[in-house]
Design a protein around this motif. Structure first.
Motif, mmCIF file in Angstrom:
data_model
loop_
_atom_site.group_PDB
_atom_site.id
_atom_site.type_symbol
_atom_site.label_atom_id
_atom_site.label_comp_id
_atom_site.label_asym_id
_atom_site.label_seq_id
_atom_site.Cartn_x
_atom_site.Cartn_y
_atom_site.Cartn_z
ATOM 1 N N TYR A 238 0.886 -1.175 0.000
ATOM 2 C CA TYR A 238 0.000 0.000 0.000
ATOM 3 C C TYR A 238 0.913 1.211 0.000
ATOM 4 C CZ TYR A 238 -3.625 3.271 1.653
ATOM 5 O OH TYR A 238 -4.510 4.318 1.785
ATOM 6 N N ASP A 239 1.036 1.876 -1.138
ATOM 7 C CA ASP A 239 1.960 3.006 -1.222
ATOM 8 C C ASP A 239 1.627 3.779 -2.492
ATOM 9 O OD1 ASP A 239 4.294 4.644 -0.802
ATOM 10 O OD2 ASP A 239 5.177 2.956 0.290
ATOM 11 N N ILE A 240 2.441 4.784 -2.810
ATOM 12 C CA ILE A 240 2.196 5.512 -4.050
ATOM 13 C C ILE A 240 2.451 4.561 -5.225
ATOM 14 C CG2 ILE A 240 2.684 7.791 -3.071
ATOM 15 C CD1 ILE A 240 5.457 7.631 -4.429
ATOM 16 N N PRO A 241 1.780 4.788 -6.357
ATOM 17 C CA PRO A 241 1.869 3.830 -7.475
ATOM 18 C C PRO A 241 3.308 3.483 -7.880
ATOM 19 C CG PRO A 241 0.107 5.394 -7.892
ATOM 20 C CD PRO A 241 0.799 5.867 -6.637
ATOM 21 N N ASN A 242 4.190 4.478 -7.945
ATOM 22 C CA ASN A 242 5.562 4.224 -8.381
ATOM 23 C C ASN A 242 6.263 3.238 -7.443
ATOM 24 O OD1 ASN A 242 8.010 4.869 -9.961
ATOM 25 N ND2 ASN A 242 8.692 5.779 -8.027
ATOM 26 N N THR A 243 6.069 3.424 -6.149
ATOM 27 C CA THR A 243 6.729 2.557 -5.166
ATOM 28 C C THR A 243 6.161 1.143 -5.231
ATOM 29 O OG1 THR A 243 7.139 4.460 -3.773
ATOM 30 C CG2 THR A 243 7.223 2.310 -2.692
ATOM 31 N N VAL A 244 4.843 1.039 -5.361
ATOM 32 C CA VAL A 244 4.232 -0.292 -5.447
ATOM 33 C C VAL A 244 4.653 -0.987 -6.744
ATOM 34 C CG1 VAL A 244 2.023 -1.521 -5.681
ATOM 35 C CG2 VAL A 244 2.355 0.149 -3.860
ATOM 36 N N ALA A 245 4.808 -0.214 -7.821
ATOM 37 C CA ALA A 245 5.259 -0.819 -9.080
ATOM 38 C C ALA A 245 6.641 -1.453 -8.897
ATOM 39 C CB ALA A 245 5.309 0.238 -10.185
ATOM 40 N N ALA B 151 -3.104 -0.486 -11.011
ATOM 41 C CA ALA B 151 -2.744 -0.486 -12.439
ATOM 42 C C ALA B 151 -1.219 -0.473 -12.608
ATOM 43 C CB ALA B 151 -3.377 0.716 -13.140
ATOM 44 N N ALA B 152 -0.536 0.278 -11.736
ATOM 45 C CA ALA B 152 0.936 0.343 -11.813
ATOM 46 C C ALA B 152 1.541 -1.018 -11.467
ATOM 47 C CB ALA B 152 1.454 1.419 -10.863
ATOM 48 N N ALA B 153 0.949 -1.693 -10.479
ATOM 49 C CA ALA B 153 1.438 -3.032 -10.106
ATOM 50 C C ALA B 153 1.221 -4.005 -11.268
ATOM 51 C CB ALA B 153 0.713 -3.515 -8.853
ATOM 52 N N ARG B 154 0.072 -3.895 -11.907
ATOM 53 C CA ARG B 154 -0.250 -4.793 -13.015
ATOM 54 C C ARG B 154 0.738 -4.610 -14.174
ATOM 55 N NH1 ARG B 154 -4.469 -8.109 -15.008
ATOM 56 N NH2 ARG B 154 -3.762 -8.774 -17.055
ATOM 57 N N LYS B 155 1.007 -3.339 -14.480
ATOM 58 C CA LYS B 155 1.951 -3.049 -15.563
ATOM 59 C C LYS B 155 3.322 -3.652 -15.244
ATOM 60 C CE LYS B 155 3.374 0.882 -18.335
ATOM 61 N NZ LYS B 155 3.830 2.250 -18.079
ATOM 62 N N GLY C 228 7.908 -2.530 -6.045
ATOM 63 C CA GLY C 228 7.708 -3.709 -5.192
ATOM 64 C C GLY C 228 7.152 -4.883 -5.993
ATOM 65 N N ALA C 229 6.233 -4.569 -6.897
ATOM 66 C CA ALA C 229 5.634 -5.619 -7.739
ATOM 67 C C ALA C 229 6.687 -6.218 -8.665
ATOM 68 C CB ALA C 229 4.477 -5.029 -8.548
ATOM 69 N N SER C 230 7.550 -5.382 -9.236
ATOM 70 C CA SER C 230 8.633 -5.906 -10.087
ATOM 71 C C SER C 230 9.534 -6.824 -9.279
ATOM 72 C CB SER C 230 9.516 -4.770 -10.614
ATOM 73 O OG SER C 230 8.799 -3.963 -11.470
ATOM 74 N N ALA C 231 9.813 -6.422 -8.043
ATOM 75 C CA ALA C 231 10.682 -7.239 -7.182
ATOM 76 C C ALA C 231 10.021 -8.586 -6.883
ATOM 77 C CB ALA C 231 10.996 -6.493 -5.893
ATOM 78 N N ALA C 232 8.709 -8.567 -6.632
ATOM 79 C CA ALA C 232 7.987 -9.822 -6.369
ATOM 80 C C ALA C 232 8.023 -10.718 -7.604
ATOM 81 C CB ALA C 232 6.543 -9.519 -5.964
ATOM 82 N N LEU D 192 1.975 -15.451 -6.422
ATOM 83 C CA LEU D 192 0.972 -14.472 -6.000
ATOM 84 C C LEU D 192 1.578 -13.508 -5.003
ATOM 85 C CD1 LEU D 192 -1.850 -17.056 -5.114
ATOM 86 C CD2 LEU D 192 -1.958 -15.433 -7.022
ATOM 87 N N PHE D 193 1.148 -12.245 -5.047
ATOM 88 C CA PHE D 193 1.462 -11.335 -3.948
ATOM 89 C C PHE D 193 0.252 -10.436 -3.717
ATOM 90 C CE2 PHE D 193 2.162 -7.183 -5.927
ATOM 91 C CZ PHE D 193 2.377 -7.520 -7.253
ATOM 92 N N THR D 194 0.220 -9.828 -2.522
ATOM 93 C CA THR D 194 -0.972 -9.071 -2.143
ATOM 94 C C THR D 194 -0.711 -7.566 -2.106
ATOM 95 O OG1 THR D 194 -0.424 -9.451 0.192
ATOM 96 C CG2 THR D 194 -2.059 -10.903 -0.800
ATOM 97 N N VAL D 195 -1.765 -6.820 -2.436
ATOM 98 C CA VAL D 195 -1.784 -5.362 -2.281
ATOM 99 C C VAL D 195 -3.110 -5.016 -1.589
ATOM 100 C CG1 VAL D 195 -0.480 -5.015 -4.430
ATOM 101 C CG2 VAL D 195 -2.974 -4.909 -4.490
ATOM 102 N N HIS D 196 -3.200 -3.788 -1.060
ATOM 103 C CA HIS D 196 -4.486 -3.345 -0.517
ATOM 104 C C HIS D 196 -5.336 -2.754 -1.639
ATOM 105 C CE1 HIS D 196 -4.470 -3.913 3.799
ATOM 106 N NE2 HIS D 196 -3.177 -3.597 3.819
ATOM 107 N N ALA D 197 -6.553 -3.231 -1.765
ATOM 108 C CA ALA D 197 -7.463 -2.668 -2.775
ATOM 109 C C ALA D 197 -7.678 -1.176 -2.541
ATOM 110 C CB ALA D 197 -8.808 -3.400 -2.733
#
Ligand code: C5P
Length: 230
Positions: free
Chosen positions: A64-71, A97-101, A73-77, A84-89
């Motif tokens: 749960y963070d600003i889109p750039n930071t979560v993106a 959307a940033a995590a998905r990209k 984190g998602a790349s790292a995962a 699978l990894f989790t984010v807060h809706a």
């Protein structure tokens, strides 16, 4: 038609040794959930080790963070190769959307957690400032998360139907709070059996103590998988 609901065993322990002991004892389970406890103690090495044992990992760090930071984190995962990894809706459309990209083109899937089940409606109103009940917020956040690019939703078993109605048959629906009829309820209040959760539309169930505290965890895994297949 037999369900193909999958089983995820939780690795909520402090050490690598305890985690590996659980994996060895729960032979037959393909998926393991690594959360903030084990990840903060052991870091990504424990994820690599579990994957190296041929098991799949749900990394439950609830980003749960600003889109750039979560993106990032998602790349790292995705680079770690977790399934699978989790984010807060509630992180919003741009964050998801940033995590998905960031995971596009990989095999890593995003699960969105709607409202933590530890919240009462009063706490949501008085502490979070959310003037909706959980029953209103959960389907709204679930639909929004899936439209933003999440592959699935984490919810309590009693919300499966609500979430399925909101997102349709395709997205993953993953649920903890599962108790087979033969196990103790522990501190879980609103529980469901594996069979009922599968029937309600769960894609995956997350199980901790019924497996971890069983005298023969592999037998617990076998019984749960048998129940899911009914
Ligand atoms: O031992 P038990 O089966 O209750 O563990 C369930 C797992 O799911 C734990 O990792 C717990 O933190 C998590 N969880 C839960 N209930 C929720 C949300 C998460 O039990 N509402």
């Amino acid at each position: 038609m037999p369900s193909n609901t999958e089983l995820i065993t939780v690795l909520d322990v402090d050490t690598r040794e305890e985690a590996l002991r659980i994996i060895e004892a729960s032979e037959g389970c393909d998926w393991y959930k690594i959360g903030s406890q084990l990840f903060t103690r052991c870091g990504p090495d424990i994820v690599r080790e579990v994957l190296g044992m041929g098991r799949k990992v749900m990394l439950d760090l609830k980003f749960y963070d600003i889109p750039n930071t979560v993106a990032h984190g998602a790349s790292a995962a995705a680079a770690l190769n977790v399934g699978l990894f989790t984010v807060h809706a509630s992180g919003g459309i741009n964050m998801i959307a940033a995590a998905r990209k960031a995971v596009e083109g990989t095999d890593t899937r995003i699960l969105a957690v709607t409202i933590l089940t530890s919240f009462t409606d009063e706490q949501l109103r008085d502490e979070v400032g959310l003037y909706e009940t959980a029953a209103q917020a959960v389907p709204r956040l679930a639909r929004q998360a899936i439209e933003a690019g999440a592959h699935g939703i984490v919810c309590s078993p009693w919300e499966i139907q609500l979430v399925r109605d909101a997102v349709g048959p395709e997205p993953l629906v993953v649920t903890p709070g599962i108790r087979p009829a033969w196990s103790s309820k522990d501190d879980q209040a609103r529980i469901m059996t594996p069979k009922d959760a599968a029937k309600a539309g769960a894609s995956m169930i997350v199980v901790g103590r019924p497996i971890l505290k069983h005298e023969n965890p592999a037998e617990a895994v076998r019984l749960i998988k048998e129940e899911l297949a009914q």
